[in-house]
Design an enzyme around this catalytic site. Structure first.
Site, PDB file in Angstrom:
ATOM      1  N   GLU A 126     -19.714  -5.122   9.949  1.00  0.00           N
ATOM      2  CA  GLU A 126     -20.647  -4.345  10.771  1.00  0.00           C
ATOM      3  C   GLU A 126     -21.749  -5.216  11.363  1.00  0.00           C
ATOM      4  OE1 GLU A 126     -19.553  -3.421   7.755  1.00  0.00           O
ATOM      5  OE2 GLU A 126     -18.505  -1.530   8.120  1.00  0.00           O
TER       6      GLU A 126
ATOM      7  N   LYS B  75       0.858  -1.187   0.000  1.00  0.00           N
ATOM      8  CA  LYS B  75       0.000   0.000   0.000  1.00  0.00           C
ATOM      9  C   LYS B  75       0.895   1.238   0.000  1.00  0.00           C
ATOM     10  CE  LYS B  75      -4.386   1.301   2.060  1.00  0.00           C
ATOM     11  NZ  LYS B  75      -5.526   0.821   2.820  1.00  0.00           N
TER      12      LYS B  75
ATOM     13  N   ARG C 246     -25.833  -1.735   7.143  1.00  0.00           N
ATOM     14  CA  ARG C 246     -25.682  -3.185   7.002  1.00  0.00           C
ATOM     15  C   ARG C 246     -26.234  -3.954   8.195  1.00  0.00           C
ATOM     16  NH1 ARG C 246     -20.532  -4.595   3.404  1.00  0.00           N
ATOM     17  NH2 ARG C 246     -21.479  -3.594   1.616  1.00  0.00           N
TER      18      ARG C 246
END
Ligand SMILES: Cc1ncc(C[n+]2csc(CCOP(=O)(O)OP(=O)(O)O)c2C)c(N)n1
Length: 631
Positions: A367, A282, A395
């Site tokens: 979640e 990253k 969600r």
């Protein structure tokens, strides 16, 4: 010399180049990303990490015939550059500008809208099945990060796709990072798979490898019998995916164009579900981002040379106040525990994680699990605080109802990024939570008007015995009205101004706007009341009735959709008590998806800024006054 990137306007242009030139292009793309994002901000680290991966994908596949589906989509900038949108980058994430996520309305190369994580494999499988049903022939490629793979939907989709007999390519972009360090058993498993070329070969068949060993090989195979399967476990990485029904290729170096192209060409010819595991870094190519990937996941404008933000005046945010207050409260209450779904920094829970590592849980981008896990903790006698952004909490709707509220469990929902969030656009605006929460029995819902009130509400919530949600916005805190202190009482609002000719009832962030509105109205000679509602549920019925008896004009202000939101709770009260004489208007967002843009611009566009609201109130007031007079 003109840059090669200048000559690329569609994926077809890329295919003219050889590997050496592609390497130069990857360098040019990185320079472009750095230069452009240093001015506009955006998701820097994730995009720097997928430069070679994206180039190789467009080199080997034929978008838009072949379908590329980007999970979350925050890493789709390179794809946008290659698909003819490079010149739009100065408008990235701005009002009317280039979206920071894939958008089907923006380009035929964007196949599926994303923003929330872990959807790409499901969407990819759906597209692949649709292709099969229609008798078509093209590749479907879902590109998912290791962070997004922690989401339940991704597991559900792998489980389904693995036995589907459908041609689907899943590319796992594994950089060991979510926004923060990735978590969980799968992440650990992936980290142990090392990049060695032999693995690609091993895939064809373990037997073939043994056959190649002179003399002992064939007899070894014969005597091995069933042991062969267990030996496969030893030799083949990614066996987990194999067992699910995928052909696993990798892991390969996701910055090595040759390897990527080789494996993509190979995958194109293979049948069934295939998972290609690439390892990437990253922030690749930009030292500050490589060193601190979490800080460079999403950035504002920054100085290229140092990586430092252009605007360094750090204002206190609601998330910080939440995080710091929770640490203080946890000191007094040993039962207090905190849960995040992969957002420790964003939610401000990083303070808590440092102070109380054993009482802090990062469950990954999960979640739904976060909420039911909290319910379990509450059932076990603890006081869980689940901090989730408003749009991601969507969600967990069923978990909130079925696992928390139905059992009346004392879970605290800290709903960050409620209201509009700005540049992330439609997928991230937190404008639905009041609508999806206010009808749930047993759930108390609060929204603070400023920093002090958030602290008060958190204190109140930790002592409250039942499910309770506090929603607060993104960004810096309001300190307006912080010299006024009235204790929080369940279901009671706070009268900020007593007037006679009209009443305004505002919730949370909108109290600031309401304070401006009443000043404007006073200048015009009116004398309005202002109620800071504090509670959306239970709503302060007594106060609403009182206001309705003192005036005939009531207005509600919220930064949620009007539909199903706070104003509708006020309306329900008016109906319940048959206060039909009231002229009532609810200010909030209309029933539509609110686009990206600077929050101030969006408030103005939707006529929810103080000036527009004042004008509308005056028009409404004069109009109905006229009607009443004429009637
Ligand atoms: C449902 C949901 N929860 C949280 C987020 C916030 N979020 C955006 S990107 C991200 C991390 C994604 O990690 P990964 O898939 O590995 O991609 P990377 O940025 O590392 O390339 C998170 C948690 C989200 N987009 N959707």
């Amino acid at each position: 010399m003109e840059k090669l990137l200048e000559q690329i306007h569609s994926p077809g242009d890329l295919k003219k180049y050889n590997i050496k030139q592609l390497k130069n292009i990857s360098q040019e793309v990185r320079e472009f990303l750095l230069h452009s994002l240093s001015q506009t901000g955006g998701h820097l680290g994730s995009n720097l990490g997928v430069v070679e991966l994206t180039l190789a994908l467009h080199y080997c596949f034929n978008s838009p015939k072949d379908k590329l589906i980007w999970d979350v989509g925050h890493q789709s900038y390179v794809h946008k550059i290659i698909t003819g949108r490079k010149d739009l980058f100065p408008t990235l994430r701005q009002i009317n500008g280039l979206s920071g996520f894939p958008k089907t309305t923006e380009s035929m190369h964007d196949i599926f809208n994303t923003g929330h994580s872990s959807t790409s494999i499901s969407a990819g499988l759906g597209l692949a099945k649709a292709r099969d049903l229609a008798g078509d022939d093209f590749s479907v490629i879902s590109i998912i990060g290791d962070g997004s793979l922690t989401g339940g939907m991704a597991f559900e989709a792998l489980n389904d796709a693995g036995r589907s007999n459908t041609n689907l390519i899943v590319i796992l972009n594994d950089n060991q990072m979510s926004i923060s360090q990735n978590v969980g058993g799968l992440s650990q498993y992936l980290s142990e798979l090392r990049t060695e070329p032999i693995y690609l070969e091993v895939k064809d068949d373990v037997e073939q490898i043994f056959k190649k060993i002179p003399r002992i090989g064939p007899s070894l195979i014969q005597t091995m019998g069933k042991a062969k399967e267990s030996i496969k476990y030893f030799f083949i990485p990614g066996i987990l995916f194999e067992e699910l029904g995928f052909t696993y290729l990798g892991p390969i170096d996701g910055h090595d164009l040759e390897s990527l192209i080789t494996v993509f060409q190979k995958a194109k010819k293979m049948k069934g579900p295939i998972l290609i595991h690439t390892k990437t870094i990253k922030g690749k190519g930009y030292t500050p981002a490589e060193k601190k990937p979490c800080s460079y996941h999403g950035v504002g404008p920054f100085q290229l040379a140092t990586g430092k933000p252009v605007q360094s005046v750090a204002q206190e945010t609601y998330s910080q106040v939440f995080g710091e207050t929770l640490v203080r409260l946890a000191h007094k209450n040993q039962k207090l525990v905190a849960i995040t779904a992969a957002m420790p920094e964003g939610t401000g829970l990083d303070f808590f994680a440092k102070a109380y590592p054993k009482r802090f849980f990062d469950v990954g981008i999960a979640e739904q699990h976060a909420v039911t896990f909290a319910a379990g903790l509450a059932a076990g006698g603890y006081k869980p605080v689940v901090a989730i952004y408003s749009s991601f909490l969507q969600r967990s709707y069923d978990q909130i109802i079925h696992d928390v509220c139905l059992q009346n469990l004392p879970v605290i929902f800290a709903i960050d990024r409620a209201g509009i969030v700005g540049a992330d656009g439609e997928t991230h605006q937190g404008i639905f939570d009041l609508s999806y929460l206010s009808h749930i029995p047993n759930l108390t819902i609060m929204a603070p008007k400023n920093k002090e009130e958030l602290i008060q509400m958190l204190e109140f919530a930790t002592d409250f015995n039942g499910p309770i949600a506090i929603r607060y916005p993104r960004g810096s805190v309001s300190n307006q009205g912080s010299n006024i202190y009235t204790p929080i009482v369940h279901g009671k609002g706070e009268l900020l101004s007593k007037g006679s000719d009209m009443g305004i009832i505002a919730i949370g962030n909108m109290v600031d706007t309401a304070l401006e509105v009443i000043e404007n109205l006073r200048v015009k000679g009116y004398n309005p009341s202002l109620l800071n509602a504090r509670f959306v549920a239970p709503i302060d019925e007594t106060m609403i009735i009182q206001m309705a008896t003192q005036t005939s004009y009531l207005f509600s202000l919220e930064d949620n959709l009007v539909s199903g939101g706070f104003g509708m709770q006020v309306m329900e009260t008016l109906m319940k008590y048959k206060l039909n004489h009231i002229s009532f208007h609810a200010f909030g967002f209309p029933k539509r998806f609110i686009e990206q843009g600077d929050c101030k611009q969006l408030y103005a566009r939707y006529k929810l800024d103080a000036i527009s609201i004042t004008e509308q109130i005056l028009t409404q007031f004069d109009k109905t006054k006229g009607e009443v007079a004429n009637g």
